[in-house]
Design a protein around this motif. Sequence first.
Motif, PDB file in Angstrom:
ATOM      1  N   PRO A   1     -25.837 -47.514  43.578  1.00 13.17           N
ATOM      2  CA  PRO A   1     -24.477 -47.626  44.937  1.00 13.17           C
ATOM      3  C   PRO A   1     -23.481 -47.823  44.540  1.00 13.17           C
ATOM      4  N   LEU A   2     -22.801 -46.112  44.417  1.00 15.62           N
ATOM      5  CA  LEU A   2     -20.780 -46.678  43.699  1.00 15.62           C
ATOM      6  C   LEU A   2     -19.953 -47.567  44.081  1.00 15.62           C
ATOM      7  N   ALA A   3     -20.055 -47.142  45.247  1.00 11.65           N
ATOM      8  CA  ALA A   3     -18.482 -48.068  45.734  1.00 11.65           C
ATOM      9  C   ALA A   3     -18.934 -49.232  46.254  1.00 11.65           C
ATOM     10  N   LEU A   4     -20.461 -49.493  46.046  1.00 10.73           N
ATOM     11  CA  LEU A   4     -21.070 -51.429  46.285  1.00 10.73           C
ATOM     12  C   LEU A   4     -20.525 -51.932  44.459  1.00 10.73           C
ATOM     13  N   THR A   5     -21.084 -51.307  43.918  1.00  2.97           N
ATOM     14  CA  THR A   5     -20.779 -51.714  42.789  1.00  2.97           C
ATOM     15  C   THR A   5     -19.183 -51.245  41.933  1.00  2.97           C
ATOM     16  N   SER A   6     -18.415 -51.040  42.812  1.00  5.47           N
ATOM     17  CA  SER A   6     -16.865 -50.714  42.491  1.00  5.47           C
ATOM     18  C   SER A   6     -16.538 -52.209  43.353  1.00  5.47           C
ATOM     19  N   VAL A   7     -16.666 -52.759  44.103  1.00  8.30           N
ATOM     20  CA  VAL A   7     -16.092 -54.018  45.076  1.00  8.30           C
ATOM     21  C   VAL A   7     -16.456 -55.259  44.161  1.00  8.30           C
ATOM     22  N   VAL A   8     -17.969 -54.450  43.543  1.00 11.52           N
ATOM     23  CA  VAL A   8     -18.652 -56.370  42.655  1.00 11.52           C
ATOM     24  C   VAL A   8     -18.032 -56.101  41.560  1.00 11.52           C
ATOM     25  N   LEU A   9     -17.614 -55.127  40.910  1.00 16.38           N
ATOM     26  CA  LEU A   9     -16.500 -55.021  39.499  1.00 16.38           C
ATOM     27  C   LEU A   9     -14.699 -56.032  39.730  1.00 16.38           C
ATOM     28  N   PHE A  10     -14.746 -55.242  41.150  1.00 17.29           N
ATOM     29  CA  PHE A  10     -13.030 -55.804  41.562  1.00 17.29           C
ATOM     30  C   PHE A  10     -13.851 -57.572  41.881  1.00 17.29           C
ATOM     31  N   GLU A  11     -14.451 -57.677  42.284  1.00 18.79           N
ATOM     32  CA  GLU A  11     -14.721 -59.026  42.641  1.00 18.79           C
ATOM     33  C   GLU A  11     -15.222 -60.036  41.791  1.00 18.79           C
ATOM     34  N   GLY A  12     -15.517 -59.820  40.316  1.00 19.50           N
ATOM     35  CA  GLY A  12     -15.766 -60.597  39.403  1.00 19.50           C
ATOM     36  C   GLY A  12     -14.740 -60.512  38.726  1.00 19.50           C
ATOM     37  N   TRP A  13     -13.602 -59.338  38.420  1.00 16.05           N
ATOM     38  CA  TRP A  13     -12.412 -59.238  37.228  1.00 16.05           C
ATOM     39  C   TRP A  13     -11.133 -60.138  38.273  1.00 16.05           C
ATOM     40  N   ARG A  14     -11.430 -60.188  39.774  1.00 16.95           N
ATOM     41  CA  ARG A  14     -10.460 -60.586  40.415  1.00 16.95           C
ATOM     42  C   ARG A  14     -10.148 -62.212  40.493  1.00 16.95           C
ATOM     43  N   TYR A  15     -11.498 -63.375  40.371  1.00 16.40           N
ATOM     44  CA  TYR A  15     -11.656 -64.447  40.079  1.00 16.40           C
ATOM     45  C   TYR A  15     -12.247 -64.497  39.438  1.00 16.40           C
ATOM     46  N   PHE A  16     -12.658 -64.367  37.564  1.00 15.24           N
ATOM     47  CA  PHE A  16     -13.064 -64.779  36.737  1.00 15.24           C
ATOM     48  C   PHE A  16     -12.042 -65.889  36.137  1.00 15.24           C
ATOM     49  N   PRO A  17     -10.866 -66.120  36.467  1.00 13.68           N
ATOM     50  CA  PRO A  17      -9.891 -66.719  35.953  1.00 13.68           C
ATOM     51  C   PRO A  17     -10.458 -68.467  36.455  1.00 13.68           C
ATOM     52  N   PHE A  18     -11.130 -67.763  37.966  1.00  7.83           N
ATOM     53  CA  PHE A  18     -11.364 -69.646  37.874  1.00  7.83           C
ATOM     54  C   PHE A  18     -12.035 -70.445  36.944  1.00  7.83           C
ATOM     55  N   ALA A  19     -13.258 -69.465  37.103  1.00  5.87           N
ATOM     56  CA  ALA A  19     -14.432 -69.993  35.980  1.00  5.87           C
ATOM     57  C   ALA A  19     -13.808 -70.078  35.021  1.00  5.87           C
ATOM     58  N   PHE A  20     -13.317 -69.112  34.074  1.00  5.17           N
ATOM     59  CA  PHE A  20     -12.127 -69.326  33.290  1.00  5.17           C
ATOM     60  C   PHE A  20     -11.735 -70.848  32.657  1.00  5.17           C
ATOM     61  N   LEU A  21     -10.941 -71.516  34.209  1.00  3.72           N
ATOM     62  CA  LEU A  21      -9.842 -72.667  33.816  1.00  3.72           C
ATOM     63  C   LEU A  21     -10.810 -73.780  33.526  1.00  3.72           C
ATOM     64  N   PHE A  22     -11.556 -73.745  34.168  1.00  5.54           N
ATOM     65  CA  PHE A  22     -13.302 -74.559  34.203  1.00  5.54           C
ATOM     66  C   PHE A  22     -13.949 -74.446  32.998  1.00  5.54           C
ATOM     67  N   ILE A  23     -14.281 -73.718  32.668  1.00 10.26           N
ATOM     68  CA  ILE A  23     -14.805 -73.455  31.525  1.00 10.26           C
ATOM     69  C   ILE A  23     -13.886 -73.291  29.997  1.00 10.26           C
ATOM     70  N   LEU A  24     -12.501 -73.762  30.462  1.00 12.73           N
ATOM     71  CA  LEU A  24     -12.540 -73.650  28.482  1.00 12.73           C
ATOM     72  C   LEU A  24     -12.031 -75.285  29.390  1.00 12.73           C
ATOM     73  N   ALA A  25     -11.540 -75.560  30.099  1.00 15.12           N
ATOM     74  CA  ALA A  25     -11.274 -77.263  30.118  1.00 15.12           C
ATOM     75  C   ALA A  25     -12.625 -78.077  29.519  1.00 15.12           C
ATOM     76  N   ARG A  26     -14.221 -77.734  30.038  1.00 15.45           N
ATOM     77  CA  ARG A  26     -14.843 -78.314  29.553  1.00 15.45           C
ATOM     78  C   ARG A  26     -15.598 -77.686  28.287  1.00 15.45           C
ATOM     79  N   LEU A  27     -14.876 -77.018  27.449  1.00 14.92           N
ATOM     80  CA  LEU A  27     -15.442 -76.679  26.125  1.00 14.92           C
ATOM     81  C   LEU A  27     -14.288 -77.362  25.296  1.00 14.92           C
ATOM     82  N   GLN A  28     -13.395 -77.337  25.758  1.00 11.27           N
ATOM     83  CA  GLN A  28     -12.458 -78.344  24.891  1.00 11.27           C
ATOM     84  C   GLN A  28     -12.636 -79.915  24.394  1.00 11.27           C
ATOM     85  N   SER A  29     -13.473 -80.281  25.583  1.00 10.97           N
ATOM     86  CA  SER A  29     -13.897 -81.820  25.712  1.00 10.97           C
ATOM     87  C   SER A  29     -15.195 -81.946  24.943  1.00 10.97           C
TER      88      SER A  29
END
Length: 315
Positions: A180-208
């Motif tokens: 499903p090409l178009a659906l896969t494209s918007v899923v990739l956009f969603e992952g790219w757009r909102y990974f920084p939110f997870a990145f900040l939380f995971i990085l903070a836990r990693l450093q602790s």
Amino acid sequence: MKVNRGRSPLIDKESRLAFWMLVPSFAVVFSFVVFPVLWNVWLSLKPVSLADLRGPSLLHFNLTLDNFRKVFQDPDFAQVLYATLVYTLGGSLLSVFLGFAAALLVHTEFPGRGLLRGLFISPYIAPVVAVTFTWSFILDPQLGVLNWLAVEQEVISQPIPFLSQRWMGIDFLGRTWRLPLALTSVVLFEGWRYFPFAFLFILARLQSIPEELYQAASVDGATPLQRFIHVTVPQLAPVLAILFLFRFIWTINKFDDIFLLTGGQAGTKVMTIKVYEYAFGQSDIGAGSAAAIVLFGILLVFMVVYFRWMMKEDE
């Protein structure tokens, strides 16, 4: 001698004070959370159009299930439900995975780490209109740089309409798989757009994570991979679970990303866009409210399954 077992006046006074201090919070929650939900349920059980929103018919007890019948009997319902689940699960998992990978990448010291951290956050803080326009331009089959590079390097023979083609055949392992090409494209956009939110939380836990845990594992002869599996992952598991829950809740309610990228075309129509179409495309507020209740039901089922799984894991 008779002992007075009643409560003292001071305790009664404190109880009344606590009650009155809770009243403003209760009023805010009721006004902005409980009442809108109840009102949406009420509208979903009535034949309401845009023209009826200011009329006295809103208060009539002409309740019916016709709106829910319209939603469930819609020919697009199965496809919309499928797209909603794929988009929500795929986008949530991808954003958490990318955030996890990015956090591991910048966890240790190296030159330019601060700059790279700032770049990782940029997709999350950029205006959604700007990033969706940029992605639409990059993926455009005629003017997009991605298609141009792929054709120039002879990776593909002709441009691919990533956001307007519903299915794409891929030959793999001697079989042709339908993507499903178009659906896969918007899923990739969603992952790219909102990974920084997870990145900040995971990085903070990693450093602790205490360094003593890694030192103890090294003394026991654990390899770097074993330290990652048996120390890092268990320490991050609660954060990853909570992040997935948050991302699932927010993604299933997303409307603007898909609407700006594809308008819900090419198999990317999710429940939020269906709510919009019922309410404003067909001027059927009742059906739109019913579709919103169905979306809430899907989220409620996920929450029940998720928390039961979490409780079982804790045991």
